[in-house]
Design a protein around this motif. Structure first.
Motif, PDB file in Angstrom:
ATOM      1  N   ALA A  14      21.572  49.277  23.359  1.00  0.00           N
ATOM      2  CA  ALA A  14      20.251  48.690  23.537  1.00  0.00           C
ATOM      3  C   ALA A  14      19.241  49.343  22.605  1.00  0.00           C
ATOM      4  O   ALA A  14      18.443  48.672  21.951  1.00  0.00           O
ATOM      5  CB  ALA A  14      19.803  48.836  24.994  1.00  0.00           C
ATOM      6  N   ALA A  15      19.275  50.660  22.512  1.00  0.00           N
ATOM      7  CA  ALA A  15      18.341  51.372  21.653  1.00  0.00           C
ATOM      8  C   ALA A  15      18.620  51.083  20.186  1.00  0.00           C
ATOM      9  O   ALA A  15      17.700  50.891  19.389  1.00  0.00           O
ATOM     10  CB  ALA A  15      18.426  52.871  21.913  1.00  0.00           C
ATOM     11  N   LEU A  16      19.876  51.051  19.831  1.00  0.00           N
ATOM     12  CA  LEU A  16      20.244  50.781  18.446  1.00  0.00           C
ATOM     13  C   LEU A  16      19.806  49.387  18.032  1.00  0.00           C
ATOM     14  O   LEU A  16      19.233  49.192  16.959  1.00  0.00           O
ATOM     15  CB  LEU A  16      21.752  50.942  18.253  1.00  0.00           C
ATOM     16  CG  LEU A  16      22.272  50.734  16.839  1.00  0.00           C
ATOM     17  CD1 LEU A  16      21.597  51.684  15.865  1.00  0.00           C
ATOM     18  CD2 LEU A  16      23.779  50.911  16.799  1.00  0.00           C
ATOM     19  N   PRO A  30       5.319  54.948  17.713  1.00  0.00           N
ATOM     20  CA  PRO A  30       5.814  55.308  19.042  1.00  0.00           C
ATOM     21  C   PRO A  30       6.400  54.096  19.762  1.00  0.00           C
ATOM     22  O   PRO A  30       5.980  52.959  19.543  1.00  0.00           O
ATOM     23  CB  PRO A  30       4.565  55.805  19.774  1.00  0.00           C
ATOM     24  CG  PRO A  30       3.618  56.188  18.687  1.00  0.00           C
ATOM     25  CD  PRO A  30       3.908  55.267  17.540  1.00  0.00           C
ATOM     26  N   VAL A  31       7.375  54.354  20.617  1.00  0.00           N
ATOM     27  CA  VAL A  31       8.004  53.299  21.412  1.00  0.00           C
ATOM     28  C   VAL A  31       8.005  53.711  22.871  1.00  0.00           C
ATOM     29  O   VAL A  31       7.918  54.895  23.200  1.00  0.00           O
ATOM     30  CB  VAL A  31       9.441  52.977  20.959  1.00  0.00           C
ATOM     31  CG1 VAL A  31       9.460  52.351  19.583  1.00  0.00           C
ATOM     32  CG2 VAL A  31      10.326  54.211  21.008  1.00  0.00           C
ATOM     33  N   THR A  32       8.112  52.700  23.727  1.00  0.00           N
ATOM     34  CA  THR A  32       8.188  52.922  25.162  1.00  0.00           C
ATOM     35  C   THR A  32       9.570  52.523  25.647  1.00  0.00           C
ATOM     36  O   THR A  32      10.033  51.420  25.362  1.00  0.00           O
ATOM     37  CB  THR A  32       7.114  52.090  25.895  1.00  0.00           C
ATOM     38  OG1 THR A  32       5.822  52.499  25.431  1.00  0.00           O
ATOM     39  CG2 THR A  32       7.189  52.288  27.396  1.00  0.00           C
ATOM     40  N   GLN A  86       7.876  57.681  26.764  1.00  0.00           N
ATOM     41  CA  GLN A  86       7.305  57.493  25.432  1.00  0.00           C
ATOM     42  C   GLN A  86       8.065  58.372  24.444  1.00  0.00           C
ATOM     43  O   GLN A  86       8.328  59.543  24.727  1.00  0.00           O
ATOM     44  CB  GLN A  86       5.822  57.898  25.420  1.00  0.00           C
ATOM     45  CG  GLN A  86       4.966  57.156  26.424  1.00  0.00           C
ATOM     46  CD  GLN A  86       4.818  55.699  26.088  1.00  0.00           C
ATOM     47  OE1 GLN A  86       4.621  55.335  24.935  1.00  0.00           O
ATOM     48  NE2 GLN A  86       4.917  54.847  27.086  1.00  0.00           N
ATOM     49  N   TRP A  87       8.382  57.773  23.289  1.00  0.00           N
ATOM     50  CA  TRP A  87       9.071  58.483  22.209  1.00  0.00           C
ATOM     51  C   TRP A  87       8.329  58.246  20.903  1.00  0.00           C
ATOM     52  O   TRP A  87       7.715  57.201  20.717  1.00  0.00           O
ATOM     53  CB  TRP A  87      10.520  57.989  22.093  1.00  0.00           C
ATOM     54  CG  TRP A  87      11.365  58.516  23.199  1.00  0.00           C
ATOM     55  CD1 TRP A  87      11.512  57.988  24.444  1.00  0.00           C
ATOM     56  CD2 TRP A  87      12.127  59.718  23.183  1.00  0.00           C
ATOM     57  NE1 TRP A  87      12.326  58.778  25.193  1.00  0.00           N
ATOM     58  CE2 TRP A  87      12.719  59.837  24.444  1.00  0.00           C
ATOM     59  CE3 TRP A  87      12.370  60.689  22.211  1.00  0.00           C
ATOM     60  CZ2 TRP A  87      13.551  60.909  24.771  1.00  0.00           C
ATOM     61  CZ3 TRP A  87      13.199  61.743  22.539  1.00  0.00           C
ATOM     62  CH2 TRP A  87      13.772  61.852  23.800  1.00  0.00           C
ATOM     63  N   GLU A  88       8.405  59.212  19.997  1.00  0.00           N
ATOM     64  CA  GLU A  88       7.725  59.082  18.706  1.00  0.00           C
ATOM     65  C   GLU A  88       8.270  57.932  17.875  1.00  0.00           C
ATOM     66  O   GLU A  88       7.549  57.351  17.075  1.00  0.00           O
ATOM     67  CB  GLU A  88       7.832  60.389  17.911  1.00  0.00           C
ATOM     68  CG  GLU A  88       6.957  61.485  18.465  1.00  0.00           C
ATOM     69  CD  GLU A  88       7.060  62.770  17.658  1.00  0.00           C
ATOM     70  OE1 GLU A  88       7.852  62.843  16.687  1.00  0.00           O
ATOM     71  OE2 GLU A  88       6.346  63.718  18.017  1.00  0.00           O
ATOM     72  N   GLY A 117      15.553  49.494  27.930  1.00  0.00           N
ATOM     73  CA  GLY A 117      15.067  48.718  26.795  1.00  0.00           C
ATOM     74  C   GLY A 117      13.946  49.470  26.108  1.00  0.00           C
ATOM     75  O   GLY A 117      13.164  50.166  26.761  1.00  0.00           O
ATOM     76  N   LEU A 118      13.882  49.360  24.780  1.00  0.00           N
ATOM     77  CA  LEU A 118      12.794  49.964  24.009  1.00  0.00           C
ATOM     78  C   LEU A 118      11.764  48.879  23.694  1.00  0.00           C
ATOM     79  O   LEU A 118      12.122  47.764  23.312  1.00  0.00           O
ATOM     80  CB  LEU A 118      13.311  50.554  22.700  1.00  0.00           C
ATOM     81  CG  LEU A 118      14.085  51.856  22.789  1.00  0.00           C
ATOM     82  CD1 LEU A 118      14.533  52.303  21.398  1.00  0.00           C
ATOM     83  CD2 LEU A 118      13.264  52.944  23.459  1.00  0.00           C
ATOM     84  N   TYR A 119      10.486  49.242  23.834  1.00  0.00           N
ATOM     85  CA  TYR A 119       9.399  48.291  23.626  1.00  0.00           C
ATOM     86  C   TYR A 119       8.348  48.904  22.727  1.00  0.00           C
ATOM     87  O   TYR A 119       8.161  50.119  22.711  1.00  0.00           O
ATOM     88  CB  TYR A 119       8.756  47.925  24.976  1.00  0.00           C
ATOM     89  CG  TYR A 119       9.719  47.227  25.902  1.00  0.00           C
ATOM     90  CD1 TYR A 119       9.779  45.840  25.943  1.00  0.00           C
ATOM     91  CD2 TYR A 119      10.592  47.962  26.705  1.00  0.00           C
ATOM     92  CE1 TYR A 119      10.680  45.204  26.780  1.00  0.00           C
ATOM     93  CE2 TYR A 119      11.492  47.332  27.537  1.00  0.00           C
ATOM     94  CZ  TYR A 119      11.531  45.948  27.566  1.00  0.00           C
ATOM     95  OH  TYR A 119      12.424  45.322  28.394  1.00  0.00           O
ATOM     96  N   ARG A 120       7.665  48.027  22.004  1.00  0.00           N
ATOM     97  CA  ARG A 120       6.518  48.480  21.213  1.00  0.00           C
ATOM     98  C   ARG A 120       5.262  47.813  21.769  1.00  0.00           C
ATOM     99  O   ARG A 120       5.325  46.693  22.272  1.00  0.00           O
ATOM    100  CB  ARG A 120       6.705  48.160  19.737  1.00  0.00           C
ATOM    101  CG  ARG A 120       6.812  46.700  19.436  1.00  0.00           C
ATOM    102  CD  ARG A 120       7.152  46.470  17.966  1.00  0.00           C
ATOM    103  NE  ARG A 120       7.501  45.084  17.800  1.00  0.00           N
ATOM    104  CZ  ARG A 120       6.845  44.253  17.018  1.00  0.00           C
ATOM    105  NH1 ARG A 120       5.831  44.664  16.301  1.00  0.00           N
ATOM    106  NH2 ARG A 120       7.203  42.993  16.940  1.00  0.00           N
TER     107      ARG A 120
END
Length: 124
Positions: A14-16, A30-32, A86-88, A117-120
């Motif tokens: 999912a992240a990839l 940054p991503v959530t 939260q990630w950079e 899931g990663l979101y912007r």
């Protein structure tokens, strides 16, 4: 004995996928992470302890900004726990997830299912 990365394998694809779909200029934004957990009723406390172990590991990784675990007010909710972190960047999250998959000594409780899931951010 080599431990089997039970549910963490679901986190990496999912992240990839999210990281690959983001335009190169946005990859440094940054991503959530929003991760919803289906928790067997008898495993709520064990699931929280597992999340705490993962949080303790992740907060020492490059690119980590913050995380919070939320619990549903409804006892019959499908997703009893929701993690918001939260990630950079997607790459920082991906690298930390790979590291955690290899190094975290704690396994998820039986029956715990999570969907990350990663979101912007697109609007404020």
């Amino acid at each position: 004995p080599q431990k089997e990365p039970v549910m963490l394998n679901r986190l990496i694809p999912a992240a990839l996928a999210a990281a690959l779909l983001i335009a190169p200029a946005a990859q440094a934004e940054p991503v959530t992470l929003i991760n919803v957990f289906e928790v067997p009723a008898s495993e709520l406390e064990a699931s929280i302890r597992y999340w705490e172990a993962a949080r303790d590991f992740m907060q020492r990784q490059p690119g980590y900004l913050s995380t919070r675990l939320h619990q549903s007010l409804a006892p019959d909710a499908r997703f009893q726990l929701v993690n918001v972190a939260q990630w950079e960047s997607p790459q920082a999250f991906l690298a930390a997830t790979r590291r955690m998959q290899q190094e975290l000594a704690v396994q998820p409780p039986a029956g715990l299912r999570f969907t990350p899931g990663l979101y912007r951010l697109i609007r404020e």
